[in-house]
Write a protein that holds these residues in place. Structure first.
Motif, short mmCIF file in Angstrom:
data_model
loop_
_atom_site.label_atom_id
_atom_site.label_comp_id
_atom_site.label_asym_id
_atom_site.label_seq_id
_atom_site.Cartn_x
_atom_site.Cartn_y
_atom_site.Cartn_z
N LEU A 328 0.90 -1.10 -0.12
CA LEU A 328 0.06 -0.07 -0.04
C LEU A 328 0.81 1.34 -0.01
O LEU A 328 0.57 2.44 -0.69
CB LEU A 328 -0.94 -0.03 1.07
CG LEU A 328 -2.10 0.94 1.22
CD1 LEU A 328 -3.01 0.59 0.15
CD2 LEU A 328 -2.87 1.10 2.48
N VAL A 522 -11.80 -1.95 3.38
CA VAL A 522 -10.00 -2.64 2.90
C VAL A 522 -9.72 -3.24 4.21
O VAL A 522 -9.62 -2.83 5.39
CB VAL A 522 -9.18 -1.13 2.35
CG1 VAL A 522 -7.79 -1.85 2.48
CG2 VAL A 522 -9.75 -0.48 1.34
N HIS A 523 -9.05 -4.58 3.93
CA HIS A 523 -8.19 -4.97 5.08
C HIS A 523 -7.17 -5.89 4.57
O HIS A 523 -6.84 -6.10 3.15
CB HIS A 523 -9.56 -5.85 5.82
CG HIS A 523 -9.94 -6.92 5.37
ND1 HIS A 523 -9.49 -8.05 4.63
CD2 HIS A 523 -11.36 -6.94 4.93
CE1 HIS A 523 -10.24 -8.69 4.20
NE2 HIS A 523 -11.57 -8.28 4.27
N MET A 526 -7.17 -8.88 1.90
CA MET A 526 -7.80 -8.99 0.35
C MET A 526 -6.57 -9.04 -0.42
O MET A 526 -5.48 -8.86 -0.16
CB MET A 526 -8.24 -7.44 0.25
CG MET A 526 -9.71 -7.16 0.92
SD MET A 526 -10.23 -5.59 0.55
CE MET A 526 -11.70 -5.63 1.34
N LYS A 531 -7.93 -4.66 -3.22
CA LYS A 531 -7.57 -3.47 -2.24
C LYS A 531 -7.13 -2.17 -3.11
O LYS A 531 -7.90 -1.06 -2.62
CB LYS A 531 -6.32 -3.96 -1.45
CG LYS A 531 -6.21 -2.96 -0.41
CD LYS A 531 -4.94 -3.49 0.30
CE LYS A 531 -4.46 -4.75 0.65
NZ LYS A 531 -3.30 -5.10 1.27
N ARG A 534 -10.57 -0.80 -4.57
CA ARG A 534 -11.46 0.02 -3.58
C ARG A 534 -10.72 1.27 -3.25
O ARG A 534 -11.52 2.33 -3.03
CB ARG A 534 -11.52 -0.97 -2.47
CG ARG A 534 -12.57 -2.19 -2.89
CD ARG A 534 -12.76 -3.14 -1.46
NE ARG A 534 -13.32 -4.14 -2.08
CZ ARG A 534 -14.13 -5.26 -1.08
NH1 ARG A 534 -14.45 -4.62 0.24
NH2 ARG A 534 -15.07 -6.12 -1.56
N ALA A 548 -11.72 0.40 7.38
CA ALA A 548 -10.36 -0.29 7.16
C ALA A 548 -9.70 -0.69 8.61
O ALA A 548 -10.19 0.01 9.38
CB ALA A 548 -9.52 0.74 6.56
#
Length: 692
Positions: A328, A522-523, A526, A531, A534, A548
């Motif tokens: 991320l 979101v977590h 996923m 992710k 989203r 999240a």
């Protein structure tokens, strides 16, 4: 006549009571020599030097009592136990044993003299000693003359053995004084005792010694050892720095690309950003590898500074690798770098676990052939298959999330003989000054201490979960006004699956409560593609509310988001709370952070929430976090090898850090032959300082 052997050369098996099996167990405590034994210090003391009248007993205070056995009977309640009653003329107290033998019961006959050590606690028969130590009979030995030390231990190593070894060690001290590796003249100004005196005091304190000062680390005997340990750590840092200076690095210069980037920006750099870019440019122009840590609070513009550094390397004909701990965060860097560098004709490559086989092969080929000037990625960057043509600069975001060997593996990919790449480290986790001096002392540090103009401080409120409905209404109102919001779910358990379940349940609840809003989830469980999709919908404004887990702690930048709710905020540390809060307040609008907590709150949780309400200064928060959590936990398990303090405490002993640094520098300059022995005494040879 030969001089007495040095303590570090005397094997522990030369002490009475240490055979091969005991030596093996003691090794688990790091005890292999007589010097190790002497530096294995008590963590508390018991006072067995005086007898306390039974009539004066207080609950949970360790005492010695002496009296006469009045009765010893087996009693039956929830559990069978042996209850022995002892009197001394001032009162009566009970000793209770749940595990006992018939021989023990018979030995505790009425009228027998008994001496007991333990902590009385309230029980069914009034104050009771549970399984205390005791001696009985006509030949009870004299009382102890000094306080009784209690040592850190491990399975199979008794306090009796450790006390016996320490006593033997103190006997050896009388003829084998420990080597004073710090010259007296360097310690004279501190007024601290010599090493033998300090060790004797700590292992064998007298009843009238201030035990509270010994235990809280403020006694001169403790400070003497703390000073030496801190000096050893500072020497380790200086050795790391000297090792780096012995290496060479490519000389990087060039202003054209950086100038084009800055001209294209729709805003001016802050003065702090300009200053730090200047410091980096000066480092890159030298023949020795840059090792610079950039500290900057959330939203201070560190990534743009890193881009400016990357362009200097690229203009000089070298490659750049940027490594981030999560996909991320790495994806956020990728988006920023592509946005800034694409207009300059520079392709930014991507390498992470989610990259498909074909794209991965193309990226690997571009890096190996030199066509790829810049790559952004995760841990995938230091895998064996990744080969660089001419790596000149490494940028590492949130370095403390990577292990030492992982960082080294990436640096080695740019090694050419004695030449290694420059290294720039970014962190949005402000590092307390004491921690920076002790853990990152080998790095040059720059601080971006200025926020972009127009940013408003985030207003933070702490609310009990009973106000949850009010918070949901607040989200509805904010989103209907055109802004966006986060709802962060936390759990005590470090389980992605459980966190995902909690987030999914909250997501469904909020969808039902806010049907007029588009809500995304979101977590960590996923897939990366899902992710990213989203997150993209939230970033573009298609979704108004993002539910999240703490996966959004770093790497999410949505200027329109002005409200964050953190559920069960009492479960998070200050650093993580501050990182999460930094996801809002990234635009020009006033932003808010609501900390929802479960009652009752512990003292520490109350303190954390109060700090979050009172300040948004990351460095103030970092200092408070260090006080509350301690350095080992603050750094995380990956860094424990970098911070193996045995006696020193970075919060308590902060005042000694600067003097220790001065002593270390003087020692290195005037007594270089003592450095290795000092490192060996405190850092097991300093092996984790060898090459970082």
């Amino acid at each position: 006549m030969s001089p007495p052997a040095a303590l570090e050369t005397i094997d522990i098996t030369r002490l009475k009571g240490v055979g091969p099996r005991a030596a093996e167990r003691l090794a688990r405590l790091g005890l292999a020599t007589l010097e190790d034994v002497l530096f294995h210090l008590p963590f508390r003391y018991e006072d067995r030097t005086r007898i306390t009248p039974i009539g004066s007993l207080r609950p949970e205070q360790g005492v010695v009592i002496e009296g006469e056995v009045m009765a010893a009977d087996v009693v039956f309640g929830k559990r069978r136990s042996l209850l022995c009653k002892v009197a001394d003329g001032t009162g009566l107290v009970a000793l209770r044993f749940y595990h006992f033998s018939a021989a023990q019961k018979n030995a505790l006959e009425k009228g027998r003299r008994i001496r007991v050590y333990g902590e009385p606690r309230p029980g069914a028969a009034g104050l009771e000693f549970y399984h205390p130590e005791y001696q009985s009979g006509p030949d009870i030995p004299p009382l102890e003359k000094a306080l009784t030390p209690v040592y850190p231990t491990t399975e199979g190593v008794s306090q009796k053995l450790l006390r016996n070894l320490a006593a033997q060690g103190l006997q050896w001290l009388q003829t084998h004084a420990p080597e004073e590796l710090i010259p007296r003249q360097l310690l004279d100004q501190s007024g601290l005792p010599g090493l033998a005196q300090a060790l004797t005091k700590l292992h064998h304190p007298q009843p009238d010694d201030p035990v509270d000062l010994l235990l809280d680390g403020n006694h001169p005997a403790v400070k003497r050892l703390v000073m030496e340990e801190m000096v050893a750590h500072q020497l380790g840092m200086l050795a790391k720095r000297a090792g780096q200076k012995a290496l060479s690095a490519p000389v990087l210069s060039g202003e054209a690309l950086t100038g084009k980037l800055l001209q294209a920006l729709p805003f001016q750099l802050t003065g702090a950003q300009q200053r730090v870019i200047g410091e980096i440019r000066a480092d890159l122009a030298r023949q020795h590898p840059m090792l610079r840590l950039i500290q900057g609070d959330v939203g201070s513009g560190k990534t743009l500074v890193a881009a400016a550094a990357a362009l200097v390397a690229i203009e000089s004909g070298y490659q750049v690798a940027l490594m981030a701990p999560t996909e991320l965060l790495a994806e956020q860097h990728l988006a920023n770098f592509r946005h800034w560098l694409a207009p300059l004709g520079i392709e930014v490559h991507w390498l992470a676990g989610s990259v498909g086989a074909k794209a991965r092969r193309e990226t690997l080929a571009a890096l190996a052939e030199g066509r790829g000037a810049l790559v952004v990625g995760t841990h995938a960057l230091f895998q064996d298959a990744v080969v660089f043509h001419r790596l000149g600069l490494i940028i590492i975001d949130e370095q403390h999330r990577f292990g030492v060997q992982q960082r080294l593996a990436l640096r080695e990919k740019g090694r050419f003989g004695n030449q290694v790449p420059h290294q720039l480290t970014l962190t949005a986790t402000p590092i307390p000054r004491t921690l920076a001096m002790s853990v990152y002392g080998d790095l040059d540090t720059s601080v971006i201490d200025e926020m972009p103009p127009g940013r408003k401080p985030i207003q933070t409120l702490a609310l009990p979960t009973s106000r949850r409905d009010d918070v949901v209404a607040r989200i509805r109102a904010a989103c209907q006004e055109g802004t966006q919001a986060y709802w962060v779910c936390t759990l005590i358990e470090e389980s992605d699956e459980l966190q995902a379940q909690a987030a999914e349940a909250t997501f469904e609840t909020l969808q039902d409560a806010l049907p007029e809003l588009t809500v995304e989830l979101v977590h960590g469980r996923m897939k990366a593609k899902e992710k990213a999709e989203r997150m993209a919908r939230f970033s573009s404004g298609e979704a108004q509310l993002l539910v999240a887990t703490t996966v959004i702690e770093v790497g999410v930048d949505v200027p329109n988001a002005t409200l964050m709710v953190m559920e069960n905020a009492e479960r998070l540390g200050l650093a993580q709370l501050h990182q999460l809060r930094g996801r809002v307040g990234r635009g020009g609008e006033q932003s808010y952070c609501l900390l929802l907590y479960q009652t009752p709150l512990s003292f520490t949780a109350k303190k954390r929430l109060a700090v979050m309400r009172d300040t948004s200064d990351g460095f103030v928060i970092a200092e408070e976090d260090l006080k509350l959590r301690g350095p080992g936990e603050w750094l995380g398990t990956r860094q424990t090898g970098d911070l193996a303090f045995r006696i020193a405490d970075l919060v308590r002993d902060e005042a000694l850090m600067a003097p220790a640094r001065e002593v270390a520098s003087a020692l290195l300059a005037q007594y270089p032959d003592r450095v290795e022995r000092l490192l060996r005494r405190w850092l097991r040879g300093g092996e984790h300082f060898a090459d970082v």
